[in-house]
Design an enzyme around this catalytic site. Structure first.
Site, PDB file in Angstrom:
ATOM      1  N   THR A   7       0.783  -1.180   0.002  1.00 39.17           N
ATOM      2  CA  THR A   7      -0.019   0.242   0.057  1.00 39.17           C
ATOM      3  C   THR A   7       0.753   1.277  -0.021  1.00 39.17           C
ATOM      4  O   THR A   7       2.052   1.051   0.582  1.00 39.17           O
ATOM      5  CB  THR A   7      -1.159   0.164   1.306  1.00 39.17           C
ATOM      6  OG1 THR A   7      -0.104   0.349   2.328  1.00 39.17           O
ATOM      7  CG2 THR A   7      -1.595  -1.322   1.332  1.00 39.17           C
ATOM      8  N   ALA A   9       2.090   2.668  -2.690  1.00 37.61           N
ATOM      9  CA  ALA A   9       3.010   2.160  -3.383  1.00 37.61           C
ATOM     10  C   ALA A   9       3.584   3.422  -4.530  1.00 37.61           C
ATOM     11  O   ALA A   9       4.771   3.178  -5.465  1.00 37.61           O
ATOM     12  CB  ALA A   9       2.719   1.070  -4.144  1.00 37.61           C
ATOM     13  N   SER A  10       2.874   4.542  -4.644  1.00 36.92           N
ATOM     14  CA  SER A  10       3.298   5.509  -5.975  1.00 36.92           C
ATOM     15  C   SER A  10       4.616   6.183  -5.706  1.00 36.92           C
ATOM     16  O   SER A  10       4.941   6.734  -6.796  1.00 36.92           O
ATOM     17  CB  SER A  10       1.882   6.308  -5.934  1.00 36.92           C
ATOM     18  OG  SER A  10       1.788   6.966  -4.889  1.00 36.92           O
ATOM     19  N   GLY A  12       7.966   7.315  -2.670  1.00 37.52           N
ATOM     20  CA  GLY A  12       8.605   7.259  -1.712  1.00 37.52           C
ATOM     21  C   GLY A  12       9.100   5.789  -1.227  1.00 37.52           C
ATOM     22  O   GLY A  12       9.550   4.971  -1.992  1.00 37.52           O
ATOM     23  N   TYR A 146      -0.088  11.681  14.778  1.00 40.46           N
ATOM     24  CA  TYR A 146       0.841  10.904  14.063  1.00 40.46           C
ATOM     25  C   TYR A 146       1.462   9.872  14.987  1.00 40.46           C
ATOM     26  O   TYR A 146       1.515   8.718  14.716  1.00 40.46           O
ATOM     27  CB  TYR A 146       1.725  11.706  13.358  1.00 40.46           C
ATOM     28  CG  TYR A 146       2.795  10.854  12.636  1.00 40.46           C
ATOM     29  CD1 TYR A 146       2.124  10.196  11.231  1.00 40.46           C
ATOM     30  CD2 TYR A 146       3.926  10.391  12.813  1.00 40.46           C
ATOM     31  CE1 TYR A 146       3.135   9.498  10.397  1.00 40.46           C
ATOM     32  CE2 TYR A 146       4.900   9.765  12.059  1.00 40.46           C
ATOM     33  CZ  TYR A 146       4.361   9.237  10.763  1.00 40.46           C
ATOM     34  OH  TYR A 146       5.341   8.388  10.076  1.00 40.46           O
TER      35      TYR A 146
END
Ligand code: NAP
Length: 236
Positions: A7, A9-10, A12, A146
């Site tokens: 997940t 994955a586009s 970084g 976070y």
């Protein structure tokens, strides 16, 4: 050939993880909201299947697994990598911002794992790797939500590892330090220098260094490792 879901994955770290598995000859189902970069990568690797999915939306996760189910009956590994950060004082955070952060960083791993587990249990094997953060262990000022989301992910890792160990499934997390990606693009040169000074090795890590540990955790070199929350932070 193993079948892997990554997940976020586009770009970084997720992009590096995806590329590393593909280089190894594995088949990768790679998700993000914007999958343009993954279609470009597919020109080089036919074993890559980009899937557009908004992990905030449970119905989008359901649709992703329907698509994956048309291509495979069982995933060998799931890498819960997608994550977002929000910087600011906790009292300035809206409920909507809190919910969005938790939805991507903590609820989405649950939604994904829930769908992946039945196939893994049937097969009696599988690896789950959760990409967490050192802030989930130490806490970071101005990143309380976070930090809480990643602390929750660490606890999920430890608990689930015990739950699914009898089924032959291993669950581990990596608590990353500062890695060279767009997530750190907000840092001014001075803030970046301060950050580097706090790191024993004096530099940020590379996405590839994170991907190499993911590969190890999904390999036969780590068959006794589960429930581990492993720092990868250059000595922060
Ligand atoms: N970089 C660091 O220093 C660092 C340190 C510690 C931990 N981490 C963790 O490492 C992981 C990857 O971070 P990164 O630095 O590689 O971040 P990044 O460059 O911002 O990439 C984040 C990835 O997550 C995807 N994503 C975000 N929201 C999504 C959603 N709602 N649905 C589906 N995909 C979504 C993004 O794609 P789309 O925007 O196209 O959806 C992108 O592929 C995160 O979990 C992060 O918390 C990073």
């Amino acid at each position: 050939m193993r079948e892997i879901l990554v997940t976020g994955a586009s770009r970084g770290i997720g992009f590096a993880i995806t590329t590393t598995f593909l280089e190894n000859g594995d088949r990768v189902y790679a998700c993000a909201r914007d999958v343009q970069s993954l279609y470009e990568l597919k020109e080089k690797y036919s074993l890559l299947d980009p899937i557009s999915c908004d992990l905030k939306d449970p119905s989008s996760v359901e649709k992703m697994f329907i698509r994956i189910g048309e291509m495979t009956h069982q995933l060998d590994a799931v890498i819960n990598n997608a994550g977002i950060s929000k910087i600011g004082l906790l009292q300035d955070m809206s409920v909507e911002e809190w919910d969005e952060l938790m939805a991507v960083n903590l609820r989405a791993p649950f939604l994904v794992i829930r769908k992946a587990l039945p196939g893994m249990i049937r097969a009696g094997k599988g690896c789950i790797v959760n990409i967490s953060s050192m802030w989930g262990t130490y806490g970071a000022s101005c990143e309380s939500a976070y930090s809480a989301s990643k602390g929750g992910l660490n606890a999920l890792t430890r608990a689930l590892a015990k739950e699914v160990a009898p089924s032959g499934i291993r669950v581990n997390a990596i608590t990353l330090g500062a890695i060279e990606t767009s997530m750190n693009a907000f840092l001014s040169p001075e803030e970046r220098a301060d950050l580097e000074n706090e790191i024993g090795m004096g530099r940020l890590g590379s996405p590839r260094e994170a991907a190499d540990l993911v590969m190890y955790l999904c390999s036969d070199q780590s068959t006794y490792m589960t429930g581990a929350v492993i720092p990868l932070d250059g000595g922060f």
